[in-house]
Design a protein around this motif. Structure first.
Motif, short mmCIF file in Angstrom:
data_model
loop_
_atom_site.label_atom_id
_atom_site.label_comp_id
_atom_site.label_asym_id
_atom_site.label_seq_id
_atom_site.Cartn_x
_atom_site.Cartn_y
_atom_site.Cartn_z
N LEU A 67 0.83 -1.20 0.00
CA LEU A 67 0.00 0.00 0.00
C LEU A 67 0.87 1.26 0.00
O LEU A 67 0.49 2.29 -0.54
N GLU A 68 2.01 1.18 0.63
CA GLU A 68 2.94 2.31 0.71
C GLU A 68 4.35 1.76 0.79
O GLU A 68 4.60 0.77 1.48
N CYS A 69 5.26 2.39 0.03
CA CYS A 69 6.67 1.98 0.14
C CYS A 69 7.56 3.10 -0.37
O CYS A 69 7.09 4.07 -0.95
N PHE A 70 8.85 2.94 -0.17
CA PHE A 70 9.83 3.94 -0.54
C PHE A 70 10.60 3.55 -1.79
O PHE A 70 11.55 4.22 -2.18
N CYS A 71 10.20 2.45 -2.43
CA CYS A 71 10.92 1.96 -3.59
C CYS A 71 10.82 2.93 -4.77
O CYS A 71 9.81 3.57 -4.96
N PHE A 72 11.89 3.01 -5.53
CA PHE A 72 11.99 3.84 -6.73
C PHE A 72 11.85 5.33 -6.44
O PHE A 72 11.75 6.14 -7.35
N THR A 73 11.80 5.73 -5.16
CA THR A 73 11.79 7.15 -4.80
C THR A 73 13.23 7.56 -4.55
O THR A 73 13.95 6.93 -3.77
N GLU A 74 13.66 8.61 -5.21
CA GLU A 74 15.04 9.07 -5.05
C GLU A 74 15.20 9.70 -3.67
O GLU A 74 14.43 10.57 -3.28
N GLN A 75 16.19 9.25 -2.91
CA GLN A 75 16.41 9.69 -1.54
C GLN A 75 17.78 10.36 -1.43
O GLN A 75 18.76 9.83 -1.94
N GLU A 76 17.84 11.48 -0.76
CA GLU A 76 19.13 12.12 -0.48
C GLU A 76 19.31 12.23 1.03
O GLU A 76 18.39 12.65 1.73
N LEU A 77 20.47 11.82 1.51
CA LEU A 77 20.79 11.92 2.94
C LEU A 77 22.01 12.82 3.11
O LEU A 77 23.01 12.67 2.41
N GLN A 78 21.92 13.73 4.06
CA GLN A 78 23.04 14.60 4.40
C GLN A 78 24.06 13.79 5.23
O GLN A 78 23.74 12.70 5.72
N PRO A 79 25.26 14.29 5.41
CA PRO A 79 26.26 13.55 6.19
C PRO A 79 25.73 13.17 7.57
O PRO A 79 25.24 14.02 8.31
N GLY A 80 25.78 11.90 7.91
CA GLY A 80 25.34 11.41 9.21
C GLY A 80 23.83 11.31 9.40
O GLY A 80 23.39 10.80 10.42
N GLN A 81 23.05 11.77 8.44
CA GLN A 81 21.59 11.71 8.59
C GLN A 81 21.08 10.30 8.45
O GLN A 81 21.64 9.47 7.74
N ALA A 82 19.96 10.05 9.14
CA ALA A 82 19.27 8.77 9.03
C ALA A 82 17.78 9.01 8.86
O ALA A 82 17.24 10.00 9.36
N TYR A 83 17.13 8.12 8.15
CA TYR A 83 15.69 8.22 7.93
C TYR A 83 15.03 6.87 8.15
O TYR A 83 15.59 5.84 7.79
N GLU A 84 13.85 6.92 8.73
CA GLU A 84 12.98 5.74 8.80
C GLU A 84 12.07 5.78 7.59
O GLU A 84 11.46 6.81 7.30
N MET A 85 11.96 4.65 6.91
CA MET A 85 11.12 4.57 5.72
C MET A 85 10.11 3.45 5.90
O MET A 85 10.49 2.30 6.11
N PRO A 86 8.82 3.77 5.83
CA PRO A 86 7.80 2.75 6.07
C PRO A 86 7.43 1.96 4.81
O PRO A 86 7.54 2.45 3.69
N VAL A 87 6.99 0.75 5.03
CA VAL A 87 6.35 -0.04 3.98
C VAL A 87 5.10 -0.67 4.60
O VAL A 87 5.17 -1.29 5.65
N GLN A 88 3.96 -0.44 3.97
CA GLN A 88 2.69 -1.03 4.40
C GLN A 88 2.30 -2.10 3.40
O GLN A 88 2.40 -1.88 2.19
N PHE A 89 1.85 -3.23 3.90
CA PHE A 89 1.61 -4.37 3.00
C PHE A 89 0.60 -5.33 3.60
O PHE A 89 0.28 -5.28 4.79
N PHE A 90 0.12 -6.22 2.75
CA PHE A 90 -0.65 -7.39 3.19
C PHE A 90 -0.44 -8.51 2.19
O PHE A 90 -0.06 -8.27 1.04
N VAL A 91 -0.67 -9.72 2.65
CA VAL A 91 -0.58 -10.90 1.77
C VAL A 91 -2.00 -11.24 1.32
O VAL A 91 -2.89 -11.44 2.15
#
Length: 199
Positions: free
Chosen positions: A132-156
């Motif tokens: 339902l939601e994901c971060f795939c194929f989205t271009e991501q830029e991180l600054q030095p030392g930065q971290a991000y949480e990226m969610p993925v929502q799904f069901f089988v």
């Protein structure tokens, strides 16, 4: 005179054949450039090759049977990121919507950018793993030392239990790989659904 006419006819035929061959060549070049995005669209629409399906709404059927979804992470050479799932696996009921998080951290002292590809194994399960939601194929830029949480929502998809090869499946693995991007080759966008956790 007849020789001249014959030569003109041969020249016209040669030109026509040359134009046809040139047209075929141009068409083949066009098809080769379109092949990758067309194949990607085909995989997303059908789940071919372990590509999860992208859907807009949750399942209206939830079974009593549970399944384990494992999370795998990889980073291509050339991208100085630490990338991993927050949890290694989750157990959920088939048809139930779940959310998991991956964390990416830039270990370099300069800004770097990447994009993620993904697949599901076993491959046949890709057609029944709905995101339902994901971060795939989205271009991501991180600054030095930065971290991000990226969610993925799904069901089988509950239909998985009607597939002879998958009806007894106990575990599905969702795997993401981040690949490097450069600003020269891609316009980097900050994703809408990412949460800064450091930097």
């Amino acid at each position: 005179m007849s020789e001249k006419l014959k030569d003109n006819n041969v020249d016209q035929k040669n030109r026509r054949i040359g134009l046809i061959c040139g047209g075929i060549f141009c068409a083949m070049v066009g098809v080769s450039f379109a092949a990758v995005p067309l194949y990607d669209m085909f995989c997303r629409a059908t789940g071919f090759g372990g590509t999860p399906m992208r859907v807009e709404q949750v399942s209206d059927v939830i079974l009593d049977r549970t399944i384990t979804v494992r999370f795998d992470s990889n980073t291509s050479p050339g991208l100085p990121w630490e990338f991993k799932p927050k949890e290694r696996q989750v157990e959920l009921r088939i048809g139930e919507t779940a959310e998991a998080f991956y964390v990416a951290r830039n270990k370099a002292d300069v800004a770097t950018a990447g994009t993620a590809s993904f697949n599901v194994s076993p491959e046949l399960a890709g057609a029944y793993f709905n995101k339902l939601e994901c971060f795939c194929f989205t271009e991501q830029e991180l600054q030095p030392g930065q971290a991000y949480e990226m969610p993925v929502q799904f069901f089988v998809d509950p239909e998985i239990v009607n597939v002879p090869e998958l009806k007894n499946i106990k575990t599905i693995t969702l795997s993401y790989t981040f690949h490097p991007l450069t600003k020269a080759t891609a316009e980097v966008q900050a994703p809408a659904a990412k949460k800064r956790i450091g930097g």
